[in-house]
Design a protein around this motif. Structure first.
Motif: not given
Length: 285
Positions: A1-9, A35-38, A210-217, A220-223
């Motif tokens: 559940m902790a991982g899911l909470a991180v993903a939602v944020v 960037f997500m693929t990389a 911003l592009f990289l932020g969309m991929a990382v946040g 990677l850490f979201g979806h």
């Protein structure tokens, strides 16, 4: 559940990052997914032996998943240019309702009365939310009707992506699966950008951040974390948890962008959330 909470944020930051970028919406989608693929490539390489076991049918399903994911990103990113962040992120979260309908039509899964009721409530909320844009309201956006429609299209595309790839995910571990899906998605978006003549380079340094932020946040850490959580947490729990995204995005938009949602957005969004919650929790009843 902790991982899911991180993903939602993490996914709650997506709409903000997209909104503050001045690049064309298609370009934002392209570089986010590239960037997500990389980012997931090194993990997929470690499990490269799994690629040999993917059947022809599964390759077709993964390809369809990637194309639909591209449609989701393209439609949703564009929607933010025309409607409010609160409206866009709420409407795009109608995905569970589309999944329920698609599972009934395509996978012969029974739709309970609770699920059907939830879908009706969610659609009613969507109509109410869209009415706010038609009648006017605070920070509704330059073309709320178009923006809301694009957000709904993004939700339907995301639902198709989930339905097409659900069975493959059961046979393929996370990294190889998301690498192929993200790769197909990136190739599709690049092809569309080239066809439209949209320049993919020449943007300011802060845009690349911003592009990289969309991929990382949110990427990677979201979806990607959400896909990981599906192995350990019931899908209904994941679906309900994701309803925190429009709430988080609306709060961030209010704090960071001074975007105050109008009354129709607030009430309509609340009705949609109730409908999706009923839909998601009623799938196993």
């Amino acid at each position: 559940m902790a991982g899911l909470a991180v993903a939602v944020v993490a996914v709650s930051t997506s709409a903000i990052l997209v909104d503050v970028s001045d690049a064309p919406s298609l370009v934002k989608a392209v570089w986010r997914v590239v960037f997500m693929t990389a980012l997931v490539a090194p993990f997929a390489v470690r499990e490269r032996d799994q690629f040999e076991s993917i059947s022809g049918t599964d390759w077709v399903l993964v390809t369809v998943s990637g194309v639909l994911l591209a449609g989701h990103f393209a439609a949703w990113f564009a929607s933010i240019d025309y409607t409010s962040i609160a409206a866009s992120t709420t409407l795009v979260q109608t995905q569970p309702a589309f999944v329920a309908v698609g599972a009934w039509l395509l996978l012969d899964e029974r739709v309970t009365a609770r699920v059907a009721g939830g879908i009706v409530v969610a659609i009613a909320g969507s109509v109410l939310l869209s009415a706010g844009g038609l009648l006017g309201g605070a920070t509704a956006g330059p073309n709320p009707s178009l923006g809301n429609a694009l957000a709904v299209l993004g939700a339907a595309s995301a639902a198709g992506y989930v339905l097409a790839g659900r069975s493959v995910r059961q046979r393929l571990s996370l990294a190889p699966y998301v690498f192929v899906v993200y790769g197909v998605c990136a190739a599709t978006l690049v092809a569309v950008a080239v066809w439209q003549g949209t320049p993919l380079a020449g943007y300011a340094a802060h845009e690349w951040v911003l592009f990289l932020g969309m991929a990382v946040g949110p990427g990677l850490f979201g979806h990607t974390v959400i896909n990981w959580a599906l192995k350990y947490v019931e899908s209904s729990v994941v679906s309900v948890s994701l309803l925190g995204e429009p709430v988080g995005s609306a709060v961030l938009a209010l704090v960071l962008l001074a975007e105050v949602p109008g009354p129709f957005t607030v009430v309509g969004g609340a009705v949609i959330l109730v409908g999706i919650a009923v839909t998601a929790t009623g799938r196993n009843t």
